[in-house]
Design a protein around this motif. Sequence first.
Motif, short mmCIF file in Angstrom:
data_model
loop_
_atom_site.label_atom_id
_atom_site.label_comp_id
_atom_site.label_asym_id
_atom_site.label_seq_id
_atom_site.Cartn_x
_atom_site.Cartn_y
_atom_site.Cartn_z
N ALA A 277 0.85 -1.19 0.00
CA ALA A 277 0.00 0.00 0.00
C ALA A 277 0.89 1.24 0.00
O ALA A 277 1.98 1.25 0.57
CB ALA A 277 -0.91 0.00 1.22
N THR A 278 0.42 2.29 -0.65
CA THR A 278 1.10 3.59 -0.65
C THR A 278 0.09 4.62 -0.15
O THR A 278 -1.09 4.31 0.02
CB THR A 278 1.58 3.97 -2.06
N PRO A 279 0.51 5.86 0.06
CA PRO A 279 -0.47 6.87 0.49
C PRO A 279 -1.60 7.09 -0.50
O PRO A 279 -2.69 7.53 -0.10
CB PRO A 279 0.39 8.14 0.62
N SER A 280 -1.39 6.76 -1.77
CA SER A 280 -2.42 7.03 -2.77
C SER A 280 -3.07 5.78 -3.36
O SER A 280 -4.10 5.88 -4.03
CB SER A 280 -1.85 7.87 -3.91
N THR A 281 -2.49 4.60 -3.14
CA THR A 281 -3.06 3.36 -3.71
C THR A 281 -3.03 2.23 -2.69
O THR A 281 -2.26 2.26 -1.73
CB THR A 281 -2.28 2.93 -4.97
N PHE A 282 -3.86 1.22 -2.94
CA PHE A 282 -3.85 0.02 -2.11
C PHE A 282 -4.44 -1.15 -2.90
O PHE A 282 -5.13 -0.96 -3.92
CB PHE A 282 -4.64 0.23 -0.81
N PHE A 283 -4.14 -2.36 -2.46
CA PHE A 283 -4.66 -3.58 -3.08
C PHE A 283 -5.64 -4.26 -2.14
O PHE A 283 -5.56 -4.10 -0.91
CB PHE A 283 -3.53 -4.56 -3.40
N PHE A 284 -6.56 -5.02 -2.71
CA PHE A 284 -7.43 -5.87 -1.88
C PHE A 284 -7.78 -7.13 -2.66
O PHE A 284 -7.83 -7.13 -3.89
CB PHE A 284 -8.69 -5.12 -1.44
N TRP A 285 -7.93 -8.23 -1.89
CA TRP A 285 -8.41 -9.45 -2.54
C TRP A 285 -9.93 -9.49 -2.46
O TRP A 285 -10.53 -8.86 -1.58
CB TRP A 285 -7.78 -10.71 -1.95
N VAL A 286 -10.54 -10.21 -3.38
CA VAL A 286 -11.99 -10.17 -3.55
C VAL A 286 -12.62 -11.47 -3.08
O VAL A 286 -12.08 -12.57 -3.30
CB VAL A 286 -12.35 -9.94 -5.04
N ARG A 287 -13.77 -11.34 -2.44
CA ARG A 287 -14.54 -12.49 -1.94
C ARG A 287 -14.76 -13.51 -3.05
O ARG A 287 -15.03 -13.16 -4.20
CB ARG A 287 -15.88 -12.00 -1.40
N ASN A 288 -14.66 -14.80 -2.69
CA ASN A 288 -14.84 -15.89 -3.66
C ASN A 288 -16.33 -16.05 -3.97
O ASN A 288 -17.04 -16.82 -3.34
CB ASN A 288 -14.26 -17.19 -3.10
N ASP A 289 -16.79 -15.32 -4.95
CA ASP A 289 -18.21 -15.32 -5.30
C ASP A 289 -18.31 -14.93 -6.78
O ASP A 289 -18.02 -13.79 -7.16
CB ASP A 289 -18.97 -14.32 -4.42
N VAL A 290 -18.72 -15.88 -7.64
CA VAL A 290 -18.77 -15.60 -9.08
C VAL A 290 -19.82 -14.57 -9.42
O VAL A 290 -19.79 -13.98 -10.52
CB VAL A 290 -19.04 -16.90 -9.88
N ASN A 291 -20.74 -14.33 -8.53
CA ASN A 291 -21.79 -13.32 -8.77
C ASN A 291 -21.40 -11.92 -8.29
O ASN A 291 -22.19 -10.98 -8.38
CB ASN A 291 -23.10 -13.75 -8.10
#
Length: 605
Positions: free
Chosen positions: A38-52
């Motif tokens: 993560a930086t002051p202006s950006t970040f990453f996230f993983w997404v819930r396992n849900d095809v919908n």
Amino acid sequence: MEEKIEIEEDELKIKVSKVKEKYSGIIGRISLSQHTPATPSTFFFWVRNDVNLHIEPGGIITVEGEVGGGEAIKIVGIIEDVKAMSDVPSSISEFYSTGYGNPEEEVSVERPVIREAKARVIKRTDERVEPIVKKWPVYFASHEDIIDAYAGHIQNKNRILVGFTYDERKQPVPIFADFEYIFGYKGAHFNIAGCSGLAAKTSYALFLILSTLSYAKQHHTGNIGIIAFNVKEQDLLKITKFKEKFHNWEEIIEKLENHSAPQIRKSAELWREAKNNNIDPFEILEDEEIKILEPDRDYKFGFADIVELGENTPDIFKMMFDPQDIDDNFEALLSGIIEDYRNESFAGIKDKIKQKIQRSSSQSGGQGRPSRRYSATDVYIGGIPIHSATIAKFLRRYEVALSQLRKILEERTPRIGTTKRIPIHKLRSGQIFIVNIEPLPDRGKRLVFLSTLKMVNKILEAKRERKETVELWCEDVDISSFPERVAIFVDELNKFAPRGREFSPIKYPIIDIAARGRSLGLSLIGAEQMASQVDGEVLANCSTFAVGRVHPVEIRDKSYDWIKGDLKERVTILKPGEIIMFHALHNAPVLLNFPIPLHHLIEGA
């Protein structure tokens, strides 16, 4: 009584919590790793396992958590990149595990697929500029989150609607910009790029114009009028055509909702939301609020007029000629003509110069052969010796110009009558003047455009000095009711202010307006197919950028560096009615939707 109020407040909080859980829920968590810092202006996230669960570039999300001392924090961001992966190291492993490359074989065990997204920070409620350090939950942003992220720091009186995005429930959310950063005095100029024919450039400009005129009616601080140049096609000239078929707002909404095209039906909810934000085309485009000016019918120029509007310089005069014809000698001749013949007609100038050539030829011994006292350059115009070849070149080009510009040049009289003077000084706040220059060749477009810019600039300069009259057309005109601000819309901006060393006689006046217009209240709404072809100084002075669908090669240009990651790739597949916009007071771009111009309903009926 107090106990009952507390119980009701608790019940309301529970209901709000349930609504949030119903529509969004936690869609992922912050990912902090060596590969996803993560930086002051950006970040990453993983997404819930849900095809919908659908995650797309341009979507807006909210991160919620607590920092030291239990302080609640909310971070709103726009998704720039999305990718899906598994733990399989390469396609070779996939090949062998599927019947040695048999695509018809069913996979016995589905490997988990992980989706990862990168987001850019739009707003932090604690206003700190630091990276996220905890694995907080991520939600789709709510209606309120989005408005607060993009407009929470903009005063209500300065909010101008620029389009709509969508919340977690796929409901339109209004996006606002700051009026004073688009139309002065804190910032100015709005640039719009996009391919022609894809309902982006001009269609969005028309929506922005309606929003601006609505703002002028709703706010006393929004004292602004608009001058729009119809450069090509007929969109601007058809702006009120919907009134010929529809008589009230309900008829329009019914037509939109029952249209066969999904994109048109989508516009129904956008126009309804625009109406909720006081954008009513029936009210805004009343007959007294719009004036269409046609060449020949409504405006023309005599030679003395363009000298006066050009402030006794050849600035406007040289618009009559092709840029490649104008060199130092040619421009010196134009200055000399203004000096000697400023009160002549176009036809009179031609006759006077020919007479002067004949006298010079006679003095030089006849047959064009100079005597010892005279050289071939001794045709003096404006006190300057001009070579006969330059004069001959001028006369040839002059004849061509007069022939091509017959619609807007009065040849026989030095000044045009009052009924044919382009009435810029009569513009009022909340009004739009549409100047049709489409029938004119490029030289005519330049002449009318620069003449108008000069008039507007002169009036606004006088108003800044608190004057109530200004000299135009050699007479004092009342400007006490003229708007404090003026926005000028022009398509094909790249032809007026091309990038690089390409010469355009109107380029430097536009650069000057881009640099100084903010302080005067003069703003430019420029549109073009490719921002890469517009002068860099003009773009650098713009406070707001919008781009519709553009070619994949075009999007690589540095003009679009404000768009990052997969969001930039999405620009190449934007649908009609979609743009990506960046405003000076927004910390990140936003994917906007806007409704179709209403006259398209008649054309597609």
